[in-house]
Motif scaffolding. Structure first.
Motif, PDB file in Angstrom:
ATOM      1  N   THR A   1     -13.032   0.955  -5.929  1.00  0.00           N
ATOM      2  CA  THR A   1     -13.607   1.332  -4.643  1.00  0.00           C
ATOM      3  C   THR A   1     -14.853   0.499  -4.371  1.00  0.00           C
ATOM      4  O   THR A   1     -15.472  -0.055  -5.282  1.00  0.00           O
ATOM      5  CB  THR A   1     -13.993   2.820  -4.641  1.00  0.00           C
ATOM      6  OG1 THR A   1     -15.032   3.038  -5.618  1.00  0.00           O
ATOM      7  CG2 THR A   1     -12.800   3.701  -4.976  1.00  0.00           C
TER       8      THR A   1
ATOM      9  N   TRP B   1       0.852  -1.174   0.000  1.00  0.00           N
ATOM     10  CA  TRP B   1       0.000   0.000   0.000  1.00  0.00           C
ATOM     11  C   TRP B   1       0.900   1.240   0.000  1.00  0.00           C
ATOM     12  O   TRP B   1       1.791   1.353   0.843  1.00  0.00           O
ATOM     13  CB  TRP B   1      -0.920  -0.003   1.213  1.00  0.00           C
ATOM     14  CG  TRP B   1      -2.077   0.940   1.064  1.00  0.00           C
ATOM     15  CD1 TRP B   1      -2.267   2.122   1.712  1.00  0.00           C
ATOM     16  CD2 TRP B   1      -3.192   0.776   0.186  1.00  0.00           C
ATOM     17  NE1 TRP B   1      -3.437   2.708   1.295  1.00  0.00           N
ATOM     18  CE2 TRP B   1      -4.028   1.917   0.350  1.00  0.00           C
ATOM     19  CE3 TRP B   1      -3.565  -0.195  -0.732  1.00  0.00           C
ATOM     20  CZ2 TRP B   1      -5.210   2.086  -0.351  1.00  0.00           C
ATOM     21  CZ3 TRP B   1      -4.746  -0.030  -1.447  1.00  0.00           C
ATOM     22  CH2 TRP B   1      -5.553   1.106  -1.247  1.00  0.00           C
TER      23      TRP B   1
ATOM     24  N   THR C   1     -14.495   2.010 -10.435  1.00  0.00           N
ATOM     25  CA  THR C   1     -13.055   1.976 -10.630  1.00  0.00           C
ATOM     26  C   THR C   1     -12.635   3.241 -11.358  1.00  0.00           C
ATOM     27  O   THR C   1     -13.268   3.638 -12.334  1.00  0.00           O
ATOM     28  CB  THR C   1     -12.636   0.734 -11.426  1.00  0.00           C
ATOM     29  OG1 THR C   1     -13.099  -0.441 -10.739  1.00  0.00           O
ATOM     30  CG2 THR C   1     -11.128   0.668 -11.563  1.00  0.00           C
TER      31      THR C   1
ATOM     32  N   LEU D   1      -5.886  -1.361  -5.448  1.00  0.00           N
ATOM     33  CA  LEU D   1      -5.067  -0.522  -6.312  1.00  0.00           C
ATOM     34  C   LEU D   1      -4.331  -1.427  -7.291  1.00  0.00           C
ATOM     35  O   LEU D   1      -3.663  -2.379  -6.891  1.00  0.00           O
ATOM     36  CB  LEU D   1      -4.069   0.270  -5.476  1.00  0.00           C
ATOM     37  CG  LEU D   1      -3.359   1.454  -6.134  1.00  0.00           C
ATOM     38  CD1 LEU D   1      -4.351   2.566  -6.444  1.00  0.00           C
ATOM     39  CD2 LEU D   1      -2.251   1.973  -5.227  1.00  0.00           C
TER      40      LEU D   1
ATOM     41  N   ALA E   1     -10.668  -1.049  -0.779  1.00  0.00           N
ATOM     42  CA  ALA E   1     -10.174  -0.550  -2.061  1.00  0.00           C
ATOM     43  C   ALA E   1      -9.075  -1.472  -2.569  1.00  0.00           C
ATOM     44  O   ALA E   1      -8.361  -2.106  -1.777  1.00  0.00           O
ATOM     45  CB  ALA E   1      -9.640   0.878  -1.928  1.00  0.00           C
TER      46      ALA E   1
ATOM     47  N   VAL F   1      -7.860   2.560  -9.185  1.00  0.00           N
ATOM     48  CA  VAL F   1      -8.322   2.158  -7.864  1.00  0.00           C
ATOM     49  C   VAL F   1      -9.761   1.695  -7.977  1.00  0.00           C
ATOM     50  O   VAL F   1     -10.616   2.380  -8.536  1.00  0.00           O
ATOM     51  CB  VAL F   1      -8.179   3.291  -6.820  1.00  0.00           C
ATOM     52  CG1 VAL F   1      -8.971   4.530  -7.210  1.00  0.00           C
ATOM     53  CG2 VAL F   1      -8.601   2.802  -5.431  1.00  0.00           C
TER      54      VAL F   1
END
Length: 497
Positions: free
Chosen positions: A253, A201, A242, A309, A307, A251
């Motif tokens: 969500t 992250w 997204t 990524l 989320a 990302v």
């Protein structure tokens, strides 16, 4: 002709207050939107195992559905692979309907009332989406998110293709990709010890010991019901939840709204498995098929705040090349060029069947599957994104000497050696979704496939694809069966028979 004005009138009223400049265009787009949704509904009525339909018959140049209660539905000869709006009206007994919502309501079948409301929203939202498009020719986009904005009508076969219940007109204009907004994502701080984090992250999404979770503003307002600020600008992609972030990463969500068929949460299990699935995909990638890597995933332990990524598909484009979502290909004009659809089908089937033989079934529909095009538009390679719904066969992997180190970390729901489940996943999405959506009709799909399948490796999977009806999700049956979890299926006439 019957019409249900409810959803259409609601959108018209909101639009008159918010964007009066679009009101006339919205009204002009409504008939076409009704036909587009009615065409999708007619596909379901003529091909899905709906329990209240007794039998289906050819009738002249059309078709008749005999319902169990004695009524009859008349319509044009069905093409289950057609993407154009060729159904402008059907008759229930002697009454003609051009509005799919009114037709579904008057069929009066179990759970049909709620589905009729969704169809009304789908029509109104599609008309709004079409009304907001710029006039005239547009140059090919330079960025990946610009391609996503070109997909205006949504899913090519789902009657709820543009249903967005819970979204006002203002929210559709502010958040939907076809309206080309910039969305301000909130960053909600969560104590690190309260989070499940997988992967790396990034530091710019941390604040000391707290993890900053990107939150869609709709989710913050309607579900979390707490302010999350607007600190991270994003361009919404086809899935709406997204977004492409500055600098390239995407990302995904959590968005607890029903879009098309599903509520778009992110389960704790998906976060836990995100990087393991990404590692498996990296082991299986080759020079024809790339997978976007998952960079990191986070959840506070609930599906409403999470989320994922991942890298942008653009990283797999070379100089002068473009990466285009398959769903956006019809807008390029390429599928109509001589030989192009067959060339694309060869690339897609070769990659998809090879991966299936080795043990992984992709859900490679037009949203998840992208194609790398040369400067002249030739299909070169494929890119696949969003691994959450793939299926993995440990037995097939082992048969090919593949023993991924991450196999023990994969969730049980993606693991299966059942041949039917693996083939359904691959054939239903790749052929019944991506290739059918690009070619646009049974005849065009058949032409593209016939020139390809004879040259593919002779495997049991290929024999099933060429010799049996094509399995696809029964999208309307699923919406009319709220008590039945998971996917339900139907079988379409084989495009090769």
């Amino acid at each position: 002709m019957h019409r249900s004005p409810t959803a259409e009138a609601e959108v018209a009223g909101e639009l008159a207050a918010l964007r009066p400049d679009l009101a006339a265009r919205y009204a002009a787009e409504l008939p076409g939107a009704r036909a587009a949704v009615l065409t999708r509904l007619w596909r379901a009525l003529t091909h899905e195992p709906l329990p209240w339909i007794e039998r289906r018959e050819a009738a002249g140049d059309g078709a008749v559905l005999r319902l169990r209660d004695g009524r009859r539905v008349h319509g044009p000869a069905p093409d289950p692979y057609a993407t154009g709006a060729y159904v402008t009206a059907v008759r229930l007994d002697e009454v003609a309907y051009e509005d799919p919502a009114r037709l579904m309501a008057d069929l009066a079948v179990p759970h049909g009332t709620e589905f009729a409301r969704e169809l009304g929203h789908s029509v109104a939202s599609m008309a709004l989406s079409r009304a907001g498009q710029p006039a005239g020719e547009r140059a090919w986009p330079a960025r990946d998110w610009e391609w996503e904005q070109r997909v205006v009508d949504g899913h090519p076969y789902h009657p709820g293709c543009r249903s967005r219940p819970g979204f006002s007109v203002a929210e559709q204009l502010a958040y939907a990709p076809e309206h080309r907004p910039v969305v301000g994502l909130g960053l909600l701080p969560v104590p690190g010890e309260a989070c499940l984090v997988t992967g790396d992250w990034p530091a710019d999404l941390r604040d000391g010991g707290r993890v900053l979770v990107p939150v869609h503003p709709w989710q913050a307002a309607h579900v979390l019901k707490r302010p999350a600020g607007e600190r991270l600008p994003g361009r919404p992609l086809m899935s709406l939840r997204t977004l492409a972030l500055p600098g390239g990463p995407h990302v995904k969500t959590a968005l607890s709204a029903r879009l098309t068929s599903s509520v778009r949460d992110i389960s704790v299990g998906s976060v836990a498995a995100a990087t393991a699935l990404s590692a498996l995909a990296e082991e299986l990638a080759d020079d024809r098929l790339h997978f976007t890597r998952t960079l990191g995933a986070v959840t506070d332990g609930s599906p409403e705040l999470a989320a994922v990524l991942r890298e942008s598909p653009e990283v797999y484009a070379g100089a002068g090349e473009r990466v285009v979502p398959v769903a956006a290909l019809p807008g390029t004009g390429l599928p109509g060029e001589p030989g192009w659809a067959a060339e694309f089908a060869r690339l897609a089937l070769t990659a998809g069947l090879r991966l299936l033989e080795r043990g992984v079934a992709l859900e490679a529909h037009g949203q998840n599957l992208l194609v790398v095009l040369s400067a002249t538009g030739a299909p070169l390679r494929l890119v696949y994104r969003d691994l959450a719904d793939i299926r993995v066969s440990p037995a097939r992997l082992a048969r090919h000497g593949i023993r991924p180190r991450v196999l023990p970390e994969l969730p049980a729901r993606v693991l299966t050696d059942e041949v039917t489940a693996l083939r359904r996943k691959t054939f239903g999405s790749l052929v019944g979704g991506a290739l059918a959506g690009v070619t646009g009709s049974a005849a065009a799909l058949r032409a593209a496939l016939e020139s390809v399948v004879r040259d593919l490796p002779d495997t049991p999977d290929l024999a099933a694809l060429t010799g049996e009806p094509l399995p696809v999700k029964a999208l309307t049956l699923m919406r009319l069966s709220p008590g039945t979890p998971g996917d339900q299926w139907t079988r379409l006439p084989s495009p090769l028979v």
